[in-house]
Design a protein around this motif. Structure first.
Motif, PDB file in Angstrom:
ATOM      1  N   THR A 148      33.824  -7.671  53.166  1.00 52.62           N
ATOM      2  CA  THR A 148      33.440  -9.269  53.192  1.00 52.62           C
ATOM      3  C   THR A 148      35.120  -9.805  53.699  1.00 52.62           C
ATOM      4  OG1 THR A 148      35.000  -9.775  50.956  1.00 52.62           O
ATOM      5  CG2 THR A 148      32.314  -9.662  50.713  1.00 52.62           C
ATOM      6  N   GLY A 149      36.525  -9.209  53.491  1.00 53.95           N
ATOM      7  CA  GLY A 149      37.727  -9.803  53.277  1.00 53.95           C
ATOM      8  C   GLY A 149      38.793 -10.460  52.235  1.00 53.95           C
ATOM      9  N   LYS A 150      37.842 -10.647  51.551  1.00 51.08           N
ATOM     10  CA  LYS A 150      38.453 -11.134  50.397  1.00 51.08           C
ATOM     11  C   LYS A 150      38.331 -10.588  48.881  1.00 51.08           C
ATOM     12  CE  LYS A 150      35.590 -15.060  51.364  1.00 51.08           C
ATOM     13  NZ  LYS A 150      33.520 -15.910  51.625  1.00 51.08           N
ATOM     14  N   ASP A 151      39.010 -11.277  48.398  1.00 49.33           N
ATOM     15  CA  ASP A 151      39.123 -10.486  46.509  1.00 49.33           C
ATOM     16  C   ASP A 151      38.186 -10.376  45.746  1.00 49.33           C
ATOM     17  OD1 ASP A 151      41.740  -8.520  47.417  1.00 49.33           O
ATOM     18  OD2 ASP A 151      42.945 -10.090  47.097  1.00 49.33           O
ATOM     19  N   PHE A 152      38.000  -9.376  44.932  1.00 50.16           N
ATOM     20  CA  PHE A 152      37.210  -8.911  44.243  1.00 50.16           C
ATOM     21  C   PHE A 152      37.876  -9.034  42.634  1.00 50.16           C
ATOM     22  CE2 PHE A 152      34.466  -9.885  48.080  1.00 50.16           C
ATOM     23  CZ  PHE A 152      33.248 -10.569  47.067  1.00 50.16           C
ATOM     24  N   HIS A 153      37.563  -9.437  41.528  1.00 43.57           N
ATOM     25  CA  HIS A 153      38.114  -8.757  40.027  1.00 43.57           C
ATOM     26  C   HIS A 153      37.365  -7.636  39.462  1.00 43.57           C
ATOM     27  CE1 HIS A 153      40.435  -8.140  36.420  1.00 43.57           C
ATOM     28  NE2 HIS A 153      38.912  -9.057  36.114  1.00 43.57           N
ATOM     29  N   VAL A 154      36.553  -6.717  39.600  1.00 39.91           N
ATOM     30  CA  VAL A 154      36.190  -6.049  39.380  1.00 39.91           C
ATOM     31  C   VAL A 154      36.564  -4.893  37.958  1.00 39.91           C
ATOM     32  CG1 VAL A 154      35.065  -3.958  39.572  1.00 39.91           C
ATOM     33  CG2 VAL A 154      35.959  -5.317  41.237  1.00 39.91           C
ATOM     34  N   LYS A 155      35.724  -5.030  37.229  1.00 39.59           N
ATOM     35  CA  LYS A 155      36.031  -4.898  35.248  1.00 39.59           C
ATOM     36  C   LYS A 155      34.710  -3.587  34.599  1.00 39.59           C
ATOM     37  CE  LYS A 155      38.541  -4.938  31.521  1.00 39.59           C
ATOM     38  NZ  LYS A 155      39.228  -3.112  31.349  1.00 39.59           N
ATOM     39  N   GLU A 156      35.231  -2.464  34.289  1.00 35.62           N
ATOM     40  CA  GLU A 156      34.288  -2.380  33.712  1.00 35.62           C
ATOM     41  C   GLU A 156      34.122  -2.622  32.526  1.00 35.62           C
ATOM     42  OE1 GLU A 156      33.447   2.860  33.367  1.00 35.62           O
ATOM     43  OE2 GLU A 156      35.623   2.640  32.993  1.00 35.62           O
ATOM     44  N   VAL A 157      32.691  -2.970  31.852  1.00 36.97           N
ATOM     45  CA  VAL A 157      32.136  -2.964  30.811  1.00 36.97           C
ATOM     46  C   VAL A 157      31.669  -2.043  29.981  1.00 36.97           C
ATOM     47  CG1 VAL A 157      32.693  -6.043  31.279  1.00 36.97           C
ATOM     48  CG2 VAL A 157      30.328  -4.369  32.053  1.00 36.97           C
ATOM     49  N   ASP A 158      31.030  -1.451  30.483  1.00 39.62           N
ATOM     50  CA  ASP A 158      30.364   0.011  29.880  1.00 39.62           C
ATOM     51  C   ASP A 158      30.655   1.148  30.436  1.00 39.62           C
ATOM     52  OD1 ASP A 158      28.677  -1.471  27.928  1.00 39.62           O
ATOM     53  OD2 ASP A 158      27.538  -2.114  29.725  1.00 39.62           O
ATOM     54  N   CYS A 159      30.699   1.845  29.959  1.00 40.63           N
ATOM     55  CA  CYS A 159      31.099   3.543  30.393  1.00 40.63           C
ATOM     56  C   CYS A 159      31.292   4.607  29.296  1.00 40.63           C
ATOM     57  CB  CYS A 159      32.796   3.726  30.051  1.00 40.63           C
ATOM     58  SG  CYS A 159      33.832   4.852  31.083  1.00 40.63           S
ATOM     59  N   TRP A 160      30.974   5.478  29.409  1.00 41.80           N
ATOM     60  CA  TRP A 160      30.706   6.970  29.224  1.00 41.80           C
ATOM     61  C   TRP A 160      31.339   7.675  28.460  1.00 41.80           C
ATOM     62  CZ3 TRP A 160      26.240  10.835  30.668  1.00 41.80           C
ATOM     63  CH2 TRP A 160      25.961  11.466  29.070  1.00 41.80           C
ATOM     64  N   GLY A 161      32.953   7.035  28.618  1.00 39.82           N
ATOM     65  CA  GLY A 161      34.387   6.922  27.502  1.00 39.82           C
ATOM     66  C   GLY A 161      32.992   6.000  26.060  1.00 39.82           C
ATOM     67  N   SER A 162      32.901   4.856  26.554  1.00 39.32           N
ATOM     68  CA  SER A 162      33.024   4.037  25.380  1.00 39.32           C
ATOM     69  C   SER A 162      31.724   4.087  25.178  1.00 39.32           C
ATOM     70  CB  SER A 162      33.505   2.326  25.879  1.00 39.32           C
ATOM     71  OG  SER A 162      32.176   2.470  27.002  1.00 39.32           O
ATOM     72  N   GLY A 163      30.686   4.969  25.114  1.00 34.10           N
ATOM     73  CA  GLY A 163      29.577   5.256  24.655  1.00 34.10           C
ATOM     74  C   GLY A 163      28.464   4.929  25.084  1.00 34.10           C
ATOM     75  N   GLY A 164      28.817   4.090  26.304  1.00 35.49           N
ATOM     76  CA  GLY A 164      27.683   4.569  27.475  1.00 35.49           C
ATOM     77  C   GLY A 164      26.781   5.472  27.855  1.00 35.49           C
ATOM     78  N   ARG A 165      25.766   4.886  28.533  1.00 42.22           N
ATOM     79  CA  ARG A 165      25.608   6.131  29.569  1.00 42.22           C
ATOM     80  C   ARG A 165      25.516   6.360  31.601  1.00 42.22           C
ATOM     81  NH1 ARG A 165      27.314   9.164  26.304  1.00 42.22           N
ATOM     82  NH2 ARG A 165      26.113   9.745  24.942  1.00 42.22           N
ATOM     83  N   VAL A 166      25.846   4.900  31.262  1.00 44.29           N
ATOM     84  CA  VAL A 166      26.191   4.123  33.324  1.00 44.29           C
ATOM     85  C   VAL A 166      28.066   3.553  33.178  1.00 44.29           C
ATOM     86  CG1 VAL A 166      23.918   4.360  34.181  1.00 44.29           C
ATOM     87  CG2 VAL A 166      24.834   2.097  33.123  1.00 44.29           C
ATOM     88  N   CYS A 167      28.316   3.778  33.966  1.00 40.76           N
ATOM     89  CA  CYS A 167      29.348   2.547  34.039  1.00 40.76           C
ATOM     90  C   CYS A 167      29.048   1.141  34.529  1.00 40.76           C
ATOM     91  CB  CYS A 167      30.204   3.770  35.030  1.00 40.76           C
ATOM     92  SG  CYS A 167      31.315   5.288  34.583  1.00 40.76           S
ATOM     93  N   ARG A 168      29.227   0.529  33.956  1.00 38.94           N
ATOM     94  CA  ARG A 168      28.434  -0.456  34.267  1.00 38.94           C
ATOM     95  C   ARG A 168      30.209  -1.902  34.615  1.00 38.94           C
ATOM     96  NH1 ARG A 168      25.015  -1.272  30.967  1.00 38.94           N
ATOM     97  NH2 ARG A 168      23.114  -1.385  32.410  1.00 38.94           N
ATOM     98  N   PHE A 169      29.452  -2.540  35.851  1.00 45.07           N
ATOM     99  CA  PHE A 169      30.807  -3.282  36.345  1.00 45.07           C
ATOM    100  C   PHE A 169      30.737  -4.504  36.639  1.00 45.07           C
ATOM    101  CE2 PHE A 169      31.702   0.775  37.465  1.00 45.07           C
ATOM    102  CZ  PHE A 169      33.254   1.591  37.260  1.00 45.07           C
ATOM    103  N   THR A 170      31.563  -5.508  36.438  1.00 49.26           N
ATOM    104  CA  THR A 170      31.493  -7.044  36.953  1.00 49.26           C
ATOM    105  C   THR A 170      31.893  -6.952  37.600  1.00 49.26           C
ATOM    106  OG1 THR A 170      33.284  -7.924  35.094  1.00 49.26           O
ATOM    107  CG2 THR A 170      30.600  -7.617  34.232  1.00 49.26           C
ATOM    108  N   VAL A 171      31.657  -7.653  38.499  1.00 50.62           N
ATOM    109  CA  VAL A 171      32.414  -7.987  39.825  1.00 50.62           C
ATOM    110  C   VAL A 171      32.367  -9.686  40.009  1.00 50.62           C
ATOM    111  CG1 VAL A 171      31.994  -7.998  42.283  1.00 50.62           C
ATOM    112  CG2 VAL A 171      31.382  -5.807  41.187  1.00 50.62           C
ATOM    113  N   ILE A 172      33.545 -10.424  40.166  1.00 46.62           N
ATOM    114  CA  ILE A 172      33.750 -11.458  40.306  1.00 46.62           C
ATOM    115  C   ILE A 172      34.850 -11.974  41.749  1.00 46.62           C
ATOM    116  CG2 ILE A 172      32.967 -12.545  38.741  1.00 46.62           C
ATOM    117  CD1 ILE A 172      35.443 -12.823  37.141  1.00 46.62           C
ATOM    118  N   PRO A 173      34.250 -12.918  42.395  1.00 51.01           N
ATOM    119  CA  PRO A 173      35.541 -12.926  43.601  1.00 51.01           C
ATOM    120  C   PRO A 173      36.441 -13.678  42.531  1.00 51.01           C
ATOM    121  CG  PRO A 173      33.491 -14.333  43.720  1.00 51.01           C
ATOM    122  CD  PRO A 173      33.117 -13.681  42.596  1.00 51.01           C
ATOM    123  N   LYS A 174      38.066 -14.005  43.544  1.00 47.09           N
ATOM    124  CA  LYS A 174      38.938 -13.828  42.611  1.00 47.09           C
ATOM    125  C   LYS A 174      39.380 -15.522  42.707  1.00 47.09           C
ATOM    126  CE  LYS A 174      41.653 -10.039  42.122  1.00 47.09           C
ATOM    127  NZ  LYS A 174      42.957  -9.033  42.507  1.00 47.09           N
TER     128      LYS A 174
END
Length: 174
Positions: A148-174
């Motif tokens: 896109t040529g644009k920066d995004f803020h990506v944050k993991e909100v679920d992870c195997w390490g934290s007990g999830g069974r998938v890694c889930r990421f929120t993605v929002i434009p900066k």
């Protein structure tokens, strides 16, 4: 190539070399444990020497550079966002990185929730009550920056390490 001081990244895809010529018997694949051995020991030493915050920044920036290079050199269908995401899903599965999926998208805001199942970085690790896929956050941000040529803020909100069974990421434009 690796020994000179610099202020900017010098990495290019060509630095990966000719894997076919260099590994005619072993081929391009390596066991997940070997990948994690390199990643986790590197992260461990970075944390020891520089602290968690700086280690996270380094891993995120490396992931972002890798994501941009991956987009430029591996992802081939960039005709529209849906095709782009489908090609990421296809190539990540083919290369054994993980099973990528767009869980939801808000086209007005340009935000997404994406998941990676069977993630190369963490699936199967012992529970540690934390999200550990900092590199993946950068990788996803780099993919989208290159597309896109644009920066995004990506944050993991679920992870195997934290007990999830998938890694889930929120993605929002900066």
């Amino acid at each position: 190539m690796f020994r000179e001081e610099r202020d900017e990244s010098q990495f290019t895809w060509s630095m990966l070399g000719d894997i076919e010529a260099g590994r005619p018997n072993l081929g391009p694949m390596v066991h997940v444990a070997v990948y994690r051995l390199m990643q986790y020991t590197l992260r461990d030493i970075l944390i020891r020497d520089f602290g968690v915050e700086k280690a996270d920044r380094i891993f995120s920036e490396a992931g972002k550079k890798a994501g941009a290079e991956y987009c430029d050199n591996v992802v081939t269908d960039k005709s529209d966002l849906s095709s782009f995401f489908a090609d990421i899903q296809r190539t990540m599965k083919e290369l054994g990185i993980g099973i990528f999926r767009v869980e939801s998208a808000d086209s007005e805001k340009g935000s997404f929730v994406v998941t990676v199942a069977e993630d190369l970085d963490c699936s199967g690790i012992p529970a540690c009550s934390e999200e550990v896929c900092i590199y993946d956050e950068g990788f996803i941000a780099g993919l989208l920056l290159a597309y896109t040529g644009k920066d995004f803020h990506v944050k993991e909100v679920d992870c195997w390490g934290s007990g999830g069974r998938v890694c889930r990421f929120t993605v929002i434009p900066k």
